[in-house]
Design a protein around this motif. Structure first.
Motif, PDB file in Angstrom:
ATOM      1  N   UNK A  85       0.817  -1.221   0.000  1.00 37.73           N
ATOM      2  CA  UNK A  85       0.000   0.000   0.000  1.00 37.73           C
ATOM      3  C   UNK A  85       0.848   1.268   0.000  1.00 37.73           C
ATOM      4  N   UNK A  86       2.095   1.180   0.463  1.00 39.38           N
ATOM      5  CA  UNK A  86       2.961   2.362   0.423  1.00 39.38           C
ATOM      6  C   UNK A  86       3.314   2.731  -1.013  1.00 39.38           C
ATOM      7  N   UNK A  87       3.235   1.755  -1.920  1.00 43.34           N
ATOM      8  CA  UNK A  87       3.495   1.997  -3.333  1.00 43.34           C
ATOM      9  C   UNK A  87       2.226   2.425  -4.076  1.00 43.34           C
ATOM     10  N   UNK A  88       1.074   2.240  -3.417  1.00 46.04           N
ATOM     11  CA  UNK A  88      -0.197   2.407  -4.108  1.00 46.04           C
ATOM     12  C   UNK A  88      -1.004   3.546  -3.462  1.00 46.04           C
ATOM     13  N   UNK A  89      -0.486   4.763  -3.605  1.00 47.71           N
ATOM     14  CA  UNK A  89      -1.204   5.910  -3.059  1.00 47.71           C
ATOM     15  C   UNK A  89      -0.943   7.138  -3.923  1.00 47.71           C
ATOM     16  N   UNK A  90      -1.920   8.021  -3.918  1.00 47.32           N
ATOM     17  CA  UNK A  90      -1.807   9.258  -4.708  1.00 47.32           C
ATOM     18  C   UNK A  90      -2.539  10.361  -3.950  1.00 47.32           C
ATOM     19  N   UNK A  91      -1.943  11.559  -3.971  1.00 46.15           N
ATOM     20  CA  UNK A  91      -2.559  12.721  -3.346  1.00 46.15           C
ATOM     21  C   UNK A  91      -2.703  13.833  -4.376  1.00 46.15           C
ATOM     22  N   UNK A  92      -3.712  14.624  -4.223  1.00 54.08           N
ATOM     23  CA  UNK A  92      -3.973  15.712  -5.166  1.00 54.08           C
ATOM     24  C   UNK A  92      -2.758  16.622  -5.267  1.00 54.08           C
ATOM     25  N   UNK A  93      -2.381  16.924  -6.506  1.00 51.74           N
ATOM     26  CA  UNK A  93      -1.226  17.766  -6.762  1.00 51.74           C
ATOM     27  C   UNK A  93      -0.028  16.978  -7.254  1.00 51.74           C
ATOM     28  N   UNK A  94      -0.017  15.679  -7.026  1.00 50.60           N
ATOM     29  CA  UNK A  94       1.091  14.854  -7.505  1.00 50.60           C
ATOM     30  C   UNK A  94       0.989  14.640  -9.005  1.00 50.60           C
ATOM     31  N   UNK A  95       2.109  14.743  -9.693  1.00 48.98           N
ATOM     32  CA  UNK A  95       2.145  14.510 -11.140  1.00 48.98           C
ATOM     33  C   UNK A  95       2.601  13.090 -11.483  1.00 48.98           C
ATOM     34  N   UNK A  96       2.968  12.347 -10.473  1.00 48.93           N
ATOM     35  CA  UNK A  96       3.353  10.955 -10.686  1.00 48.93           C
ATOM     36  C   UNK A  96       2.246  10.049 -10.148  1.00 48.93           C
ATOM     37  N   UNK A  97       1.784   9.164 -11.021  1.00 48.62           N
ATOM     38  CA  UNK A  97       0.659   8.301 -10.665  1.00 48.62           C
ATOM     39  C   UNK A  97       1.111   6.837 -10.703  1.00 48.62           C
ATOM     40  N   UNK A 130      -6.148  -8.201 -16.285  1.00 51.54           N
ATOM     41  CA  UNK A 130      -6.828  -7.022 -16.815  1.00 51.54           C
ATOM     42  C   UNK A 130      -6.197  -6.610 -18.145  1.00 51.54           C
ATOM     43  N   UNK A 131      -6.998  -5.975 -18.964  1.00 50.73           N
ATOM     44  CA  UNK A 131      -6.518  -5.468 -20.253  1.00 50.73           C
ATOM     45  C   UNK A 131      -6.430  -3.952 -20.249  1.00 50.73           C
ATOM     46  N   UNK A 132      -6.788  -3.343 -19.131  1.00 46.31           N
ATOM     47  CA  UNK A 132      -6.715  -1.888 -19.001  1.00 46.31           C
ATOM     48  C   UNK A 132      -5.635  -1.546 -17.974  1.00 46.31           C
ATOM     49  N   UNK A 133      -5.404  -0.243 -17.782  1.00 47.68           N
ATOM     50  CA  UNK A 133      -4.411   0.219 -16.813  1.00 47.68           C
ATOM     51  C   UNK A 133      -5.122   0.556 -15.513  1.00 47.68           C
ATOM     52  N   UNK A 134      -4.613   0.017 -14.422  1.00 49.58           N
ATOM     53  CA  UNK A 134      -5.234   0.220 -13.121  1.00 49.58           C
ATOM     54  C   UNK A 134      -4.548   1.369 -12.392  1.00 49.58           C
ATOM     55  N   UNK A 135      -5.347   2.255 -11.811  1.00 51.43           N
ATOM     56  CA  UNK A 135      -4.830   3.403 -11.057  1.00 51.43           C
ATOM     57  C   UNK A 135      -5.463   3.405  -9.669  1.00 51.43           C
ATOM     58  N   UNK A 136      -4.882   4.133  -8.717  1.00 53.86           N
ATOM     59  CA  UNK A 136      -5.471   4.195  -7.372  1.00 53.86           C
ATOM     60  C   UNK A 136      -6.876   4.810  -7.406  1.00 53.86           C
ATOM     61  N   UNK A 137      -7.714   4.378  -6.479  1.00 60.01           N
ATOM     62  CA  UNK A 137      -9.080   4.866  -6.415  1.00 60.01           C
ATOM     63  C   UNK A 137      -9.105   6.370  -6.148  1.00 60.01           C
ATOM     64  N   UNK A 138      -8.156   6.864  -5.371  1.00 62.92           N
ATOM     65  CA  UNK A 138      -8.123   8.292  -5.055  1.00 62.92           C
ATOM     66  C   UNK A 138      -7.910   9.134  -6.312  1.00 62.92           C
ATOM     67  N   UNK A 139      -7.018   8.674  -7.206  1.00 59.12           N
ATOM     68  CA  UNK A 139      -6.784   9.415  -8.444  1.00 59.12           C
ATOM     69  C   UNK A 139      -7.984   9.305  -9.371  1.00 59.12           C
ATOM     70  N   UNK A 140      -8.641   8.139  -9.402  1.00 57.34           N
ATOM     71  CA  UNK A 140      -9.825   7.963 -10.244  1.00 57.34           C
ATOM     72  C   UNK A 140     -10.928   8.927  -9.827  1.00 57.34           C
ATOM     73  N   UNK A 141     -11.193   9.006  -8.545  1.00 58.51           N
ATOM     74  CA  UNK A 141     -12.273   9.883  -8.064  1.00 58.51           C
ATOM     75  C   UNK A 141     -11.958  11.346  -8.341  1.00 58.51           C
ATOM     76  N   UNK A 142     -10.721  11.744  -8.082  1.00 64.12           N
ATOM     77  CA  UNK A 142     -10.363  13.154  -8.306  1.00 64.12           C
ATOM     78  C   UNK A 142     -10.378  13.497  -9.790  1.00 64.12           C
ATOM     79  N   UNK A 143      -9.791  12.644 -10.620  1.00 63.83           N
ATOM     80  CA  UNK A 143      -9.681  12.953 -12.048  1.00 63.83           C
ATOM     81  C   UNK A 143     -11.042  12.958 -12.736  1.00 63.83           C
ATOM     82  N   UNK A 144     -11.935  12.050 -12.358  1.00 60.38           N
ATOM     83  CA  UNK A 144     -13.280  12.069 -12.948  1.00 60.38           C
ATOM     84  C   UNK A 144     -14.020  13.339 -12.554  1.00 60.38           C
ATOM     85  N   UNK A 145     -13.848  13.763 -11.315  1.00 60.70           N
ATOM     86  CA  UNK A 145     -14.516  14.989 -10.857  1.00 60.70           C
ATOM     87  C   UNK A 145     -13.922  16.225 -11.522  1.00 60.70           C
ATOM     88  N   UNK A 146     -12.639  16.169 -11.874  1.00 56.12           N
ATOM     89  CA  UNK A 146     -11.962  17.334 -12.443  1.00 56.12           C
ATOM     90  C   UNK A 146     -12.084  17.393 -13.964  1.00 56.12           C
TER      91      UNK A 146
END
Length: 398
Positions: free
Chosen positions: A132-144, A203-219
């Motif tokens: 989980x330390x490898x699988x986190x994202x916070x708003x403002x980060x450019x690395x996903x 999976x055949x798609x690219x998986x991203x953290x849930x936090x980035x998914x929620x923020x990016x869809x809203x933005x």
């Protein structure tokens, strides 16, 4: 020793040659089957950076006319709750997907492997089997952090690398992968860097953290509603009839890739089992040939062996040369069989390593352990049967 002289004078060379080659053939088949199974099985059961072994992906069955009739393939909240309430389901979640445009460029050591419009998916972090330390994202980060399909590595290894004589890479060198992401939506366009933290065969798609998914869809797509076209379900036993019956009754199905993988693994086990049975049958027949040869030898020398017992030789001393003969034959068979398996394994492992460079090479231990066990069992049985025959002669003299 007198027993050795009697033994050498009545040995039937053709009989022992027949035993030797029959036993060698059976031993090679058994050891090669065990070794091949252990070397190949990881291809179908290798750990996934995304899913645990008891996770299954479920989607709605798409039949002819589904899209024409307007039937939705998305899961509603009440449908997800109904799935979660089933006794065979431990937990369940829906896949979230992006509602905006994603352009991705993936390169390895400066060589572009993939450049395409893709889409992201995500599941709650509890469902991702990764540190989980490898699988986190916070708003403002450019690395996903991203988990990419394992087929992307194969595209490089068997596409670019093979045609350009470039070195193939394994999954252990994730740092060599460059992943550039450009996201467009709602008047915004931004570039991000993807950091590959794992690979998935599921999976055949690219998986991203849930936090980035929620923020990016809203933005990037604030007006669009997030839907769930697939479910990730943790079950106690995917082979449970209740699971398949429930899915069939509700127009759902486990994704075909997972089913195909399970079938391939099942047939692999079945084929190896059949091959091993054939090898054991041949070994059993060779064991019978050897025992028949020993019996004939003892029977030819019965009178002389009885005389040896009468003059003071113990049954153990009389039986020992015959026991040593069978033990020596068995150890020679084991050594040649292991050498043959090693030669064949070197050949097929070269092919496997070209196709799956990240696969653990394993060891020859399964064949060695199986061969050692068979040697001990067969040799002990040989010795016990020979001793029993000599003791019969011993009792007869009384």
């Amino acid at each position: 020793m007198l027993v050795w002289k009697l033994l050498k004078s009545h040995i039937s060379v053709p009989q022992f040659i027949g035993f030797f080659f029959a036993n060698l053939c059976g031993m090679v088949i058994v050891l090669l089957g065990i070794q091949f199974y252990n070397d190949v099985l990881p291809i179908f059961t290798q750990e996934d950076s995304f899913m645990k072994s008891n996770y299954v992906m479920v989607s709605k069955h798409i039949g002819m006319g589904t899209t024409i009739s307007g039937v939705s393939t998305s899961f509603k909240d009440d449908e997800i709750k109904d799935v979660a309430s089933q006794p065979f389901v431990q937990k369940v979640c829906g896949f979230s997907s992006t509602n905006y445009k994603v352009d991705a460029h993936m390169g390895i050591s400066g060589q572009q492997v993939l450049s395409s419009e893709l889409y992201f998916e995500s599941v709650p972090d509890d469902f991702v089997d990764i540190d989980k330390s490898q699988w986190k994202w916070q708003e403002g980060q450019k690395e996903v952090p991203v988990i990419v399909p394992r087929m992307y590595i194969n595209m490089y290894n068997f596409g670019y690398a093979q045609s350009h004589n470039a070195p193939k890479i394994s999954e252990s060198v994730m740092g060599m992968i460059d992943f550039a992401i450009v996201i467009k939506g709602d008047g915004h366009e931004d570039a991000y860097k993807g950091r590959v933290v794992g690979f998935s065969s599921s999976i055949s798609s690219i998986l991203i953290p849930q936090s980035f998914m929620e923020w990016s869809n809203a933005y990037y797509a604030p007006k669009d509603e997030v839907s769930h076209t697939r479910l990730l379900m943790q079950v106690e036993n995917a082979a449970d009839k209740n699971v398949s019956q429930y899915l069939e009754d509700h127009g759902m199905e486990i994704e075909q890739d997972q089913m195909d993988q399970e079938k391939i693994t099942y047939f692999l086990r079945l084929m190896v089992s059949l091959v091993m049975v054939i090898g054991l049958v041949i070994s059993s027949l060779s064991f019978y040939i050897l025992m028949l040869s020993i019996y004939l030898l003892v029977q030819k020398n019965a009178q002389k062996l009885e005389n040896l017992l009468l003059i003071g030789y113990s049954p153990a001393k009389v039986a020992r040369p015959y026991q040593w003969l069978t033990a020596c034959l068995n150890i020679i068979v084991l050594i040649i069989a292991v050498a043959a398996v090693l030669a064949v394994r070197m050949y097929y492992m070269t092919i496997i390593e070209d196709i799956y460079p990240e696969l653990d090479k394993g060891s020859l231990l399964p064949a060695l352990m199986t061969g050692g066990a068979l040697f001990v069992i067969v040799t002990l049985m040989n010795m016990l049967i020979i001793r029993r025959k000599i003791i019969r002669i011993w009792y007869r003299k009384d």
